[in-house]
Write a protein that holds these residues in place. Sequence first.
Motif, short mmCIF file in Angstrom:
data_model
loop_
_atom_site.label_atom_id
_atom_site.label_comp_id
_atom_site.label_asym_id
_atom_site.label_seq_id
_atom_site.Cartn_x
_atom_site.Cartn_y
_atom_site.Cartn_z
N LEU A 83 0.84 -1.19 0.00
CA LEU A 83 0.00 0.00 0.00
C LEU A 83 0.87 1.24 0.00
O LEU A 83 0.39 2.36 0.14
N HIS A 110 6.37 -1.74 10.68
CA HIS A 110 4.94 -2.00 10.78
C HIS A 110 4.66 -3.28 11.56
O HIS A 110 3.81 -3.32 12.44
N ALA A 258 -8.82 6.19 10.22
CA ALA A 258 -9.40 4.88 9.92
C ALA A 258 -10.65 4.60 10.75
O ALA A 258 -11.52 3.85 10.31
N GLY A 259 -10.74 5.19 11.93
CA GLY A 259 -11.78 4.75 12.86
C GLY A 259 -12.90 5.74 13.13
O GLY A 259 -13.71 5.50 14.02
N ALA A 266 -21.16 3.03 9.93
CA ALA A 266 -21.73 1.73 10.29
C ALA A 266 -22.86 1.89 11.30
O ALA A 266 -23.86 1.17 11.24
N ALA A 304 -15.82 0.54 4.51
CA ALA A 304 -14.66 0.82 3.65
C ALA A 304 -14.87 -0.02 2.39
O ALA A 304 -14.42 -1.15 2.30
N PHE A 357 -13.15 -5.66 7.44
CA PHE A 357 -12.02 -5.09 8.17
C PHE A 357 -10.70 -5.32 7.42
O PHE A 357 -9.62 -5.15 8.00
N HIS A 362 -2.56 -5.69 7.50
CA HIS A 362 -3.23 -4.40 7.75
C HIS A 362 -4.66 -4.57 8.24
O HIS A 362 -5.41 -3.59 8.29
N GLY A 366 -8.86 -1.66 14.89
CA GLY A 366 -9.95 -1.25 15.79
C GLY A 366 -11.20 -2.10 15.69
O GLY A 366 -12.26 -1.67 16.15
#
Length: 413
Positions: A83, A110, A258-259, A266, A304, A357, A362, A366
């Motif tokens: 990515l 990472h 991201a969260g 949702a 997503a 998710f 990756h 969360g």
Amino acid sequence: MPVAEDLVAPARERVLNPLTDGLGRSARAHEHRLLSAARPALPVLNWLGMFARPLLRVPQLGWITADPLTARTVLNDPDHFTLLSEGGVGHLWAQILGDWVYDLFDGPGHYDLRTRSRELFTEKTSSGFVQKAWAPRLAEAKAVLDAGGELDLADLSRVLVGQMVVTLLGMPSSGTDAAYREIFATGESLASIALGTTADTVLPPHKVEAARTIVTQLTGHIGEAFATAPSDTIIGRCRDLGLTLQETQGLSTLLMVAGTETAASAMARAAALLYDTGEQHRLLEHPEWRESAVREALRVTSPAPIIGRSVLADLEIGGRTLRAGERIIVLTWTANNLAGEYRVDREYIPQNRQLWFGAGRHLCLGGPLARAELSSIIELLLGDGRPFRVVSRRYGRRVLIPAYESLVVTKAG
Ligand code: HEM
């Protein structure tokens, strides 16, 4: 348009179109309009996904896949997909945050970061975060519903998610709904920098500048708070787990982006699905199905809807040769919706696992927090054993993550 040879779908089961066959009629129509309002290209991409099982090459876009197994193969193969190069979200972040992202987002750093942050969001810590951040605000919302009033669940979701960010990151805040809305909007504008990057992830200098200003706004306090932040905040927890200040700031930025929109999307969409499909009545009869109702909401909404990667080295998948430098988009929404309509008692689908998710290295950090958040919304709506009604709704226009702008619910009438 698809390359003709690519349109030959594999002769398997009858092709199920999630846009027309999947959800109950009204739920399907609303989800479709919601996706169109967010990004007009999304329903088209999702439709193309019908022919992308296992893979389809779309001119100017690259490869797409809506096959869960192919999707997981891609997401689980860091030797061939990244990515970080152009086409992936890491490439966007590197331009904003700096070159260290290359190590921390997808390099050896990472792996180390993920290993050390594994314990940040467990089922237990996540329900603790929800309780700590949301209990008083949810009690207020419940009082409105109990009194027969109307509640804009989309707005409430944004307020709650903003409040979660403040709690997790130990940010200074006045503690009002308006302040939490502003935090949410700030995260949203950071994420919107990714808008329009489906085909190109090179950011123009003015966007880089704008994004850097926002990042400083959101994480500027961390430098000062790092040494003393309590262990029940993410900053304190990161420090205790041995993360450096830079890693903590990077991770905090990621959490924000991201969260926030994903979770708020949702929450309101789960409520709409429960109402539109009538499944709320079955859940009221079987409150023990809460866990699968949450999982289903994540599957069917797949907030997503796409995940992008670049091909690092030539490889063959599903009889196709992918070349280094090409791009691939995993159509999570289509892949997840092919499995069928929203059912509160649907069992875990092994083939899809939790593709909403992502997968592999990756996989969403969360996930347990998102589930706890959704569960608390279902508790708010159905915890008293009575059904709710959607009074009105408005879809978010031109937003990165498809979401309701407004979803007004009531228990009255
Ligand atoms: C319904 C809500 C959510 C959905 C659908 C969702 C979805 C995803 C997906 C698909 C990815 C993988 C992206 C990729 O592979 O390129 C991801 C990554 C991530 N998510 Fe979530 N997410 C949600 C909520 C959250 C929450 C509440 C948090 C934390 C507060 C969070 C934190 C992260 C982080 C840190 C990553 C990056 C992980 C990494 O790169 O190692 N997400 N999420």
